[in-house]
Design a protein around this motif. Structure first.
Motif, mmCIF file in Angstrom:
data_model
loop_
_atom_site.group_PDB
_atom_site.id
_atom_site.type_symbol
_atom_site.label_atom_id
_atom_site.label_comp_id
_atom_site.label_asym_id
_atom_site.label_seq_id
_atom_site.Cartn_x
_atom_site.Cartn_y
_atom_site.Cartn_z
ATOM 1 N N LEU A 160 51.475 32.962 23.541
ATOM 2 C CA LEU A 160 50.027 33.124 23.124
ATOM 3 C C LEU A 160 49.093 32.814 24.069
ATOM 4 N N THR A 161 48.268 33.974 24.687
ATOM 5 C CA THR A 161 47.394 33.747 25.661
ATOM 6 C C THR A 161 45.791 33.067 25.220
ATOM 7 N N LYS A 162 45.752 32.081 25.668
ATOM 8 C CA LYS A 162 44.287 31.226 25.056
ATOM 9 C C LYS A 162 43.322 31.463 25.994
ATOM 10 N N LYS A 163 43.306 32.560 27.145
ATOM 11 C CA LYS A 163 42.144 32.839 27.996
ATOM 12 C C LYS A 163 41.983 34.294 28.020
ATOM 13 N N GLY A 164 40.730 34.720 28.008
ATOM 14 C CA GLY A 164 40.439 36.136 27.987
ATOM 15 C C GLY A 164 40.052 36.326 26.495
ATOM 16 N N ILE A 165 39.742 35.357 25.535
ATOM 17 C CA ILE A 165 39.305 35.555 24.238
ATOM 18 C C ILE A 165 37.904 35.735 24.022
ATOM 19 N N ALA A 166 37.103 35.264 24.892
ATOM 20 C CA ALA A 166 35.633 34.981 24.889
ATOM 21 C C ALA A 166 34.940 35.989 25.546
ATOM 22 N N TRP A 167 33.718 36.368 25.070
ATOM 23 C CA TRP A 167 32.757 37.413 26.130
ATOM 24 C C TRP A 167 32.742 36.919 27.169
ATOM 25 N N TRP A 168 32.523 38.014 28.092
ATOM 26 C CA TRP A 168 32.454 37.755 29.960
ATOM 27 C C TRP A 168 31.065 37.039 29.893
ATOM 28 N N THR A 169 29.959 37.559 29.090
ATOM 29 C CA THR A 169 28.804 36.854 29.440
ATOM 30 C C THR A 169 28.768 35.490 28.824
ATOM 31 N N ASP A 170 29.438 35.161 27.944
ATOM 32 C CA ASP A 170 29.334 34.027 26.962
ATOM 33 C C ASP A 170 30.037 33.109 28.415
ATOM 34 N N LYS A 171 31.210 33.529 28.625
ATOM 35 C CA LYS A 171 32.017 32.497 29.666
ATOM 36 C C LYS A 171 31.541 32.165 31.045
ATOM 37 N N ASN A 172 30.611 33.407 31.373
ATOM 38 C CA ASN A 172 30.293 33.273 32.874
ATOM 39 C C ASN A 172 28.848 32.938 32.928
ATOM 40 N N VAL A 173 28.073 33.008 31.963
ATOM 41 C CA VAL A 173 26.496 33.077 32.112
ATOM 42 C C VAL A 173 25.874 31.970 31.205
ATOM 43 N N LYS A 174 26.322 32.141 29.949
ATOM 44 C CA LYS A 174 25.665 31.093 29.021
ATOM 45 C C LYS A 174 26.419 29.769 29.005
ATOM 46 N N PHE A 175 27.552 29.698 29.011
ATOM 47 C CA PHE A 175 28.189 28.448 28.965
ATOM 48 C C PHE A 175 28.610 28.014 30.532
ATOM 49 N N ARG A 176 28.082 26.816 30.562
ATOM 50 C CA ARG A 176 28.538 26.092 32.001
ATOM 51 C C ARG A 176 28.742 24.534 31.790
ATOM 52 N N ASN A 177 29.580 24.058 32.731
ATOM 53 C CA ASN A 177 29.676 22.716 32.737
ATOM 54 C C ASN A 177 28.660 22.018 33.589
ATOM 55 N N PRO A 178 28.110 20.906 33.342
ATOM 56 C CA PRO A 178 27.271 20.115 34.029
ATOM 57 C C PRO A 178 27.860 19.832 35.637
ATOM 58 N N VAL A 179 26.942 19.924 36.662
ATOM 59 C CA VAL A 179 27.196 19.875 38.174
ATOM 60 C C VAL A 179 27.026 18.341 38.585
ATOM 61 N N GLY A 180 27.478 18.110 39.767
ATOM 62 C CA GLY A 180 27.241 16.558 40.267
ATOM 63 C C GLY A 180 28.148 16.624 41.510
ATOM 64 N N ASN A 181 28.106 15.360 42.115
ATOM 65 C CA ASN A 181 28.862 15.316 43.199
ATOM 66 C C ASN A 181 30.426 15.269 43.187
ATOM 67 N N THR A 182 30.932 15.512 41.785
ATOM 68 C CA THR A 182 32.391 15.535 41.449
ATOM 69 C C THR A 182 32.508 16.460 40.764
ATOM 70 N N LYS A 183 33.778 17.052 40.545
ATOM 71 C CA LYS A 183 34.282 18.015 39.530
ATOM 72 C C LYS A 183 35.072 17.332 38.366
ATOM 73 N N ASN A 184 34.975 16.323 38.456
ATOM 74 C CA ASN A 184 35.774 15.589 37.484
ATOM 75 C C ASN A 184 34.830 15.452 36.165
ATOM 76 N N LEU A 185 35.241 16.178 35.200
ATOM 77 C CA LEU A 185 34.396 16.178 33.956
ATOM 78 C C LEU A 185 34.178 14.773 33.226
ATOM 79 N N THR A 186 35.371 13.798 33.283
ATOM 80 C CA THR A 186 35.035 12.524 32.612
ATOM 81 C C THR A 186 34.097 11.850 33.414
ATOM 82 N N VAL A 187 33.787 12.050 34.693
ATOM 83 C CA VAL A 187 32.749 11.261 35.158
ATOM 84 C C VAL A 187 31.240 12.026 34.859
ATOM 85 N N LEU A 188 31.376 13.479 35.119
ATOM 86 C CA LEU A 188 30.250 14.063 34.655
ATOM 87 C C LEU A 188 29.636 14.006 33.042
#
Length: 394
Positions: free
Chosen positions: A231-259
């Motif tokens: 079962l493929t779990k990627k590619g099920i959301a709208w492109w605009t949602d995935k790349n425009v509307k929803f983003r992770n916070p940014v900082g000095n690291t890419k570690n989401l636990t820290v962010l």
């Protein structure tokens, strides 16, 4: 004749304006007025005042309603062909859409567990904080699914369109804004903070995210253990949602636990947002299961895309005829609001998923127009040749 008519209208309008302004016009003098110079001066002053105070619109084609216009005259020669053309166009289109919709394969399983003999009946009273309950449903596909198969989860009696529910989110926070991450919008109340920490993601929509786990297996007669279906779990959301509307916070690291440090998970979630997936491209706010859930449905009965089963061999169907099992990790409670849960397997066509309504609507409209055309043609043929030159009384 049109010019004389306009001139008469303009003269009448000027006379009416002069009367309204208190300076009636006329060829003769008013009774009791003197014919001397004073009377003449008063007449000139009155005329000037009437000219200044006049509310008459400008003498233009637009303001005087002299623009050219076209008004269709409905006759049997124009109405009857229109009805027949609409009928002859709509009926074949409706038949084509209806046949295409019926050719789409779809299989649906209700696993709510309200029936005592259901394998998931033991999980019916599960709650948000209870231990996950597992159940397995066996089913048989009588027809093969040839192309890519889309796996949906469906909910009933769940009103995602409620005004307060729809507003209960912070789009700036979901877009990765660091200020909104630690100071969510007040629209998220009462799911704005937890344990004196801001909730990420905040709001009622995120708090009620669907969290059942569905796994599909194929049961082969000669195999001891069922074969898991990828079962493929990627590619099920709208492109605009995935790349425009929803983003992770940014900082000095890419570690989401820290962010996401200093935030709290939603109340009903078993784990925080930065632990939704081990894949960094599908974790945090850009998790596609989360994104799909955050796009609210317009009706209380809806389905959302859960997984994709991709076709691997062009010579073999994606899901051949045979026996299958659906293993469910039952986490999502729906019994408290009389809701229902279901899993849907479906193929698609050029017009999308299975939806016979559009084809039926085209056939119905086309049939009505064609029937009206026949009725009006009969009436015109029987009564249209009668003498219609009788004078119509004014």
């Amino acid at each position: 004749m049109a010019m004389n008519y306009n001139a008469k209208e303009e003269a009448a309008a000027a006379t009416a304006a002069a009367v309204v302004d208190g300076h009636p016009s006329g060829l003769g003098a008013m009774p009791g007025s003197s014919g001397g110079t004073g009377g003449g001066g008063g007449g000139v002053a009155g005329a000037v005042g009437a000219a200044v105070k006049s509310r008459k619109p400008d003498n233009t084609a637009f303001k005087q309603q002299r623009l050219p216009a076209w008004q269709p005259i409905l006759t049997a020669g124009t109405v009857l062909p229109a009805f027949f053309v609409i009928g002859l166009i709509f009926i074949p289109i409706g038949i084509g859409i209806f046949v295409t919709s019926n050719n789409i394969r779809e299989y649906e399983i209700d696993y709510t567990g309200t029936e005592p003999n259901s394998p998931c009946h033991k999980c019916l009273n599960v709650s948000w904080n209870s231990t996950p309950c597992n159940c397995t449903i066996y089913f048989t596909l009588d027809h093969p699914f040839e192309s890519n198969v889309f796996m949906y989860y469906g909910l009933s009696n769940f009103y995602q369109n409620h005004r307060r529910y729809v507003k209960s989110r912070d789009d700036s926070q979901l877009n990765g804004d660091n200020n909104s991450l630690f100071n969510p919008s007040k629209e998220c109340e009462p799911y704005r903070t937890s344990e004196d920490k801001p909730i990420a993601p905040c709001g009622a929509i995120a708090n009620s995210m669907f969290n059942d786990t569905l796994t599909l297996y194929r049961i082969e007669p000669n195999e001891t253990n069922p074969i898991p279906i990828h079962l493929t779990k990627k590619g099920i959301a709208w492109w605009t949602d995935k790349n425009v509307k929803f983003r992770n916070p940014v900082g000095n690291t890419k570690n989401l636990t820290v962010l996401f440090h200093g935030t709290s998970k939603p109340v009903n979630w078993p784990k925080p947002v930065y632990m939704l997936d081990s894949d960094p491209d599908n974790n945090g706010f850009i998790n596609e299961d989360f994104i799909v859930w955050m796009r609210t449905a317009a009706l209380p009965t809806f389905r959302k895309l859960y997984r994709l089963i991709e076709k691997k061999d062009n010579l073999l169907p994606t899901l051949p005829v045979g026996n299958y099992s659906l293993v469910i990790t039952y986490n999502y409670p729906v019994h408290s609001f009389d809701g229902r849960k279901r899993m849907i397997l479906s193929t698609i066509s050029w017009m999308g998923g299975k939806n016979p309504f559009l084809g039926i609507a085209y056939i119905t409209v086309g049939s009505i127009c064609f029937f009206l055309g026949v009725v009006l043609l009969f009436i015109h043929h029987k009564y249209g040749n009668r003498n219609s030159s009788a004078d119509i009384p004014n």
